[in-house]
Design an enzyme around this catalytic site. Structure first.
Site, PDB file in Angstrom:
ATOM      1  NE  ARG A 234      -4.141  -1.426  -0.204  1.00  0.00           N
ATOM      2  CZ  ARG A 234      -4.343  -2.381  -1.009  1.00  0.00           C
ATOM      3  NH1 ARG A 234      -3.331  -2.986  -1.764  1.00  0.00           N
ATOM      4  NH2 ARG A 234      -5.275  -3.274  -0.945  1.00  0.00           N
ATOM      5  CD  GLU A 263      -2.376   3.346  -5.875  1.00  0.00           C
ATOM      6  OE1 GLU A 263      -3.133   2.388  -6.132  1.00  0.00           O
ATOM      7  OE2 GLU A 263      -1.039   2.908  -5.339  1.00  0.00           O
ATOM      8  CG  HIS A 295      -2.163  -0.954  -7.749  1.00  0.00           C
ATOM      9  ND1 HIS A 295      -2.445   0.031  -6.564  1.00  0.00           N
ATOM     10  CD2 HIS A 295      -2.615  -2.079  -7.401  1.00  0.00           C
ATOM     11  CE1 HIS A 295      -2.957  -0.980  -5.508  1.00  0.00           C
ATOM     12  NE2 HIS A 295      -3.126  -1.858  -6.146  1.00  0.00           N
TER      13      HIS A 295
END
Length: 331
Positions: A234, A263, A295
């Site tokens: 994370r 993000e 990601h």
């Protein structure tokens, strides 16, 4: 059940559509991220399906309740983006996918390490321009290095197994020590000892109030000079400003991230024709020893298949009044 699926990409459609006939549910796919402006798209549905950057705060929970939504099906493992207390107050059930392919994320973390260590991303770009010089491409071995693993859940354990296969010494920090990992040869140590003893540090812990900015100016001081820091967990585990400062003074020698604390307005979007407004990530991408991916660590065919299978199984269990084995509740 009729489900409104937010933040949908082509790969989501493909993985869900492949097995939807087996479950009998109806999906409405929306590319839009779930927020206060798009929540009305859930009208006429009984459940919603969301991803990591769909922030479900108290206002959205209240609106979902008004629209008749009964279930929030997260197609991800993390749930820090959901106001659990608000969901409980409004009697909305929440289910998630606790483990889809731990190996997918673990392997991506290894890919970041190897790419940075051997500078293959630079070599690739050079060769495409017919530049076969080896100047500036000297790398470092992974074999024999000490790798510190923060968090030994499913992904952290998968990462440890791979790291051991490279001939690395693996040390770890977790509030719950895992006996299987100990048998594998992983040594558990206090956090500061893991930080100070590791050549490479890989983060695999969830984002909680306790782990927010776990890596900050203070904890970075405990690290070795030139440490490699990897984050596929994370974004907010790392205080970005502190990481940038550590890159500038060479405390961090290599930095590989698949997640970023800001993000949500960047990742999963094509911004190639726009000027980057986020100054921190723009600054990160100027460093030659930084590798950023958007990601994608979870993005394998195997992981997508498991995500869709578990999500639809969760929805079916709710519809049938069965036990929700993957339910998330307020503490």
């Amino acid at each position: 059940m009729n489900i409104a699926c937010f933040s949908t990409k082509s790969y989501d459609r493909q993985s869900f559509d492949r097995i939807l006939p087996e479950f009998g549910h109806s999906f409405s796919y929306f590319e839009a991220k779930l927020d206060i402006h798009t929540v009305s798209l859930a009208e006429g549905h009984e459940a919603i399906c969301t991803f990591v950057n769909d922030h479900i705060d108290a206002a959205i929970v209240k609106k979902l309740k008004q629209l008749g939504i009964k279930l929030i099906a997260l197609r991800c493992a993390g749930y820090n983006q959901v106001d659990l207390d608000a969901a409980e107050t409004n009697k909305l059930k929440i289910v998630r996918v606790p483990a889809y392919s731990p190996e997918a994320v673990a392997e991506h973390a290894i890919a970041l390490i190897l790419t940075l260590a051997r500078k293959t991303h630079k070599a690739y770009n050079r060769v495409r321009e017919n530049n076969f010089s080896l100047e500036g491409l000297t790398g470092v071995n992974i074999h024999g290095k000490t790798i510190g693993v923060i968090g030994t859940g499913a992904i952290g354990r998968a990462f440890c197994r791979i790291a051991k296969g490279f001939g690395c010494k693996v040390i770890a920090y977790d509030i719950y020590e895992n006996e299987e990992m100990k048998q594998l040869g992983v040594t558990y140590l206090p956090l500061n000892e893991v930080l100070s003893s590791s050549h490479i540090i890989s983060l695999h812990c969830p984002l909680t109030p306790e782990t927010h900015h776990l890596i900050n100016a203070t904890t970075i001081k405990h690290m070795q000079d030139g440490v490699a820091l990897i984050n596929t967990s994370r974004g907010a585990l790392i205080e970005t400003k502190a990481a940038i400062k550590a890159l500038k003074n060479k405390k961090i020698g290599y930095f590989g991230i698949d997640v970023y604390e800001q993000e949500e307005n960047i990742f999963f979007k094509n911004l190639s024709e726009e000027i980057m407004q986020d100054e921190q990530i723009a600054r990160l991408m100027t460093f030659p020893n930084v590798l950023v991916t958007g990601h994608q660590a979870f993005l394998t065919k195997e992981a997508l298949a498991q995500i869709s299978q578990t999500t639809l199984t969760n929805i079916t269990a709710f519809e049938n009044g069965e036990e929700l084995v993957n339910e998330v509740k307020a503490s």
